[in-house]
Design a protein around this motif. Structure first.
Motif, short mmCIF file in Angstrom:
data_model
loop_
_atom_site.label_atom_id
_atom_site.label_comp_id
_atom_site.label_asym_id
_atom_site.label_seq_id
_atom_site.Cartn_x
_atom_site.Cartn_y
_atom_site.Cartn_z
N THR A 1 0.83 -1.20 0.00
CA THR A 1 0.00 0.00 0.00
C THR A 1 0.86 1.24 0.00
N GLY A 2 0.44 2.24 -0.77
CA GLY A 2 1.16 3.50 -0.80
C GLY A 2 0.19 4.66 -0.96
N ALA A 3 0.66 5.87 -0.72
CA ALA A 3 -0.18 7.06 -0.88
C ALA A 3 -0.62 7.20 -2.33
N ASP A 4 0.15 6.65 -3.25
CA ASP A 4 -0.19 6.62 -4.66
C ASP A 4 0.47 5.39 -5.27
N LEU A 5 0.38 5.24 -6.60
CA LEU A 5 0.95 4.06 -7.25
C LEU A 5 2.46 3.99 -7.05
N GLN A 6 3.13 5.14 -7.14
CA GLN A 6 4.57 5.16 -6.94
C GLN A 6 4.94 4.69 -5.54
N GLY A 7 4.17 5.12 -4.55
CA GLY A 7 4.43 4.71 -3.17
C GLY A 7 4.24 3.21 -2.98
N ALA A 8 3.20 2.67 -3.62
CA ALA A 8 2.94 1.23 -3.52
C ALA A 8 4.08 0.44 -4.17
N ARG A 9 4.57 0.96 -5.29
CA ARG A 9 5.68 0.27 -5.95
C ARG A 9 6.95 0.32 -5.12
N GLN A 10 7.18 1.43 -4.45
CA GLN A 10 8.34 1.52 -3.56
C GLN A 10 8.22 0.53 -2.42
N ALA A 11 7.00 0.36 -1.90
CA ALA A 11 6.78 -0.61 -0.82
C ALA A 11 7.06 -2.02 -1.31
N GLU A 12 6.68 -2.29 -2.56
CA GLU A 12 6.94 -3.62 -3.13
C GLU A 12 8.44 -3.85 -3.30
N LEU A 13 9.14 -2.84 -3.76
CA LEU A 13 10.59 -2.97 -3.91
C LEU A 13 11.26 -3.25 -2.58
N ALA A 14 10.81 -2.59 -1.54
CA ALA A 14 11.41 -2.78 -0.21
C ALA A 14 11.16 -4.19 0.32
N GLY A 15 10.07 -4.82 -0.12
CA GLY A 15 9.74 -6.15 0.39
C GLY A 15 10.01 -7.27 -0.58
N VAL A 16 10.91 -7.03 -1.56
CA VAL A 16 11.14 -8.01 -2.62
C VAL A 16 11.66 -9.35 -2.09
N ASP A 17 12.52 -9.32 -1.07
CA ASP A 17 13.08 -10.58 -0.54
C ASP A 17 11.99 -11.45 0.07
N ASP A 18 11.10 -10.84 0.87
CA ASP A 18 10.01 -11.60 1.48
C ASP A 18 9.04 -12.11 0.42
N LEU A 19 8.85 -11.33 -0.65
CA LEU A 19 7.95 -11.76 -1.72
C LEU A 19 8.49 -13.00 -2.42
N VAL A 20 9.80 -13.02 -2.68
CA VAL A 20 10.41 -14.18 -3.33
C VAL A 20 10.26 -15.42 -2.46
N LYS A 21 10.47 -15.26 -1.16
CA LYS A 21 10.32 -16.39 -0.24
C LYS A 21 8.88 -16.90 -0.22
N ALA A 22 7.90 -15.97 -0.21
CA ALA A 22 6.50 -16.37 -0.21
C ALA A 22 6.15 -17.09 -1.50
N TYR A 23 6.70 -16.62 -2.59
CA TYR A 23 6.46 -17.26 -3.89
C TYR A 23 6.98 -18.69 -3.88
N ALA A 24 8.22 -18.85 -3.39
CA ALA A 24 8.82 -20.19 -3.33
C ALA A 24 8.00 -21.11 -2.44
N ALA A 25 7.55 -20.59 -1.30
CA ALA A 25 6.76 -21.39 -0.37
C ALA A 25 5.46 -21.85 -1.02
N SER A 26 4.85 -20.97 -1.82
CA SER A 26 3.59 -21.34 -2.48
C SER A 26 3.80 -22.48 -3.46
N ARG A 27 4.98 -22.53 -4.09
CA ARG A 27 5.27 -23.62 -5.03
C ARG A 27 5.50 -24.92 -4.27
N VAL A 28 6.33 -24.82 -3.22
CA VAL A 28 6.65 -26.02 -2.43
C VAL A 28 5.40 -26.59 -1.78
N ALA A 29 4.47 -25.71 -1.41
CA ALA A 29 3.24 -26.16 -0.73
C ALA A 29 2.36 -26.99 -1.65
N GLY A 30 2.59 -26.91 -2.94
CA GLY A 30 1.87 -27.81 -3.83
C GLY A 30 0.77 -27.19 -4.65
#
Length: 369
Positions: free
Chosen positions: A42-71
């Motif tokens: 979430t961000g004050a605007d689209l740019q802010g939301a994208r910045q938030a996504e960039l800051a959380g990229v490592d956790d996103l990759v881990k969540a993605y991997a977990a979703s695959r392993v989970a089946g």
């Protein structure tokens, strides 16, 4: 380079603009009903939301991997395995940034070529034959063929580690490209000719490469806080920063560092902010690895020297040997086998120089004793 947005197979983003101006980015493991939501930014605007996504990229990759392993997406084919490898923390994300970019392209090629092949069929001779035909189709460019097999071999090895693959047929292939560049060097005369055709800033980076043996990625990332009086401390890019090399400063390397140090002092004295990087371009910016290669190619071509940038590592090895380093020490610094250093010693280093070096060491030891 800054943090990049995660781009993984099948990952799906939904952008929602709220009435109060805020913006949500919902990230799902794949497109379609029932897909697990991996994260919301979430961000004050689209740019802010994208910045938030960039800051959380490592956790996103881990969540993605977990979703695959989970089946949610069973791993039954080469395509499924490639998808898993791209997202698993022990797969593609574990590699250095420059290596990830190259491997990602090869993963696309492998997916296109073998994506529908079921993992259970890898034990059959037909699977090895198919891989061999693919490798042989690139025989005119042997380095390219070897690289493709290397990536496929690692993906299948990853599958074995995960218990998804019983056999790795890619391990049985020998390299098509057998030139050992570790034994190639740019001679002093060739280096002098190349430097005479290079720009001032290119001379710095080429000269330091020849004096230290650092790979181009480590050269362009070298910062002033890594420079000591007699050596450089480098966390090598090839190891993903896991290996720290201590590289001694030979007289040639020290001369370049001292020149750049003086320039940096002058920048500070003028009131400007100096670059954090030791080597900079004519515009004062950081070198890109590809730009270093191009600068060397242009200067070498102009000088009529048919060598590669990587051959400067052999040059550095000979200089370190002549400076008094043992073959074991040079092998450690360069990341080579000691036998390879010994071959360089026999082929390129003057026997008289070796004898003088040994005599000097003995004299120092006697004085110290």
């Amino acid at each position: 380079m800054g943090i990049k947005r995660a781009v993984l197979p099948h990952m799906h983003r939904v952008i929602r603009h709220l009435s109060d101006g805020r913006c949500h980015i919902h990230v799902y493991a794949y497109r379609g009903r029932g897909a697990p939501r991996l994260a919301t930014y979430t961000g004050a605007d689209l740019q802010g939301a994208r910045q938030a996504e960039l800051a959380g990229v490592d956790d996103l990759v881990k969540a993605y991997a977990a979703s695959r392993v989970a089946g949610q997406k069973p791993t039954k084919t080469i395509h499924d395995l490639v998808v898993l490898y791209r997202g698993d923390p022990d797969g593609l994300p574990k590699l250095a940034t420059s290596t990830r970019a190259q491997w990602s392209r090869w993963l696309d090629v492998i997916d296109k070529q073998f994506g529908s092949l079921e993992l259970r069929l890898l034990k059959a001779a037909a699977a090895r034959n198919a891989i061999k035909r693919w490798r042989n189709s690139m025989a005119e460019t042997p380095r390219k063929a070897d690289y493709g097999i290397q990536v496929l071999r690692r993906v299948l090895a990853f599958g074995m580690e995960e218990g998804l693959v019983e056999n790795n047929p890619a391990t049985s292939f020998k390299k098509l490209h057998n030139v050992n560049r570790a034994e190639q060097i740019v001679t002093d005369d060739e280096l002098e000719a190349i430097l005479s055709k290079a720009t001032i800033r290119a001379r710095h980076v080429i000269g330091l490469a020849a004096a230290t043996g650092l790979r181009r990625g480590d050269l362009v990332d070298l910062k002033w806080d890594q420079v000591r009086d007699d050596f450089l401390i480098v966390k090598t890019n090839k190891s993903g920063g896991r290996v720290t090399a201590t590289v001694p400063l030979t007289p040639a390397a020290r001369a370049i560092i001292e020149q750049l140090t003086q320039e940096r002092r002058e920048v500070i004295a003028s009131g400007a902010i100096p670059s954090a990087f030791v080597l900079t371009t004519e515009r004062g910016g950081k070198w890109l690895p590809a730009s270093v290669t191009q600068a060397f190619i242009r200067a070498a071509a102009a000088a009529g020297v048919a060598k590669r940038l990587h051959d400067l590592r052999g040059t550095a090895a000979t200089r370190l040997l002549l400076a008094g380093c043992t073959t074991f020490e040079v092998a450690t610094i360069m990341g080579w086998e000691e036998k390879g250093v010994e071959r360089i010693l026999l082929r390129y280093v003057d026997p008289g120089a070796i004898a003088r070096r040994a005599a000097e060491r003995l004299a120092r030891n006697e004085t110290a004793g």
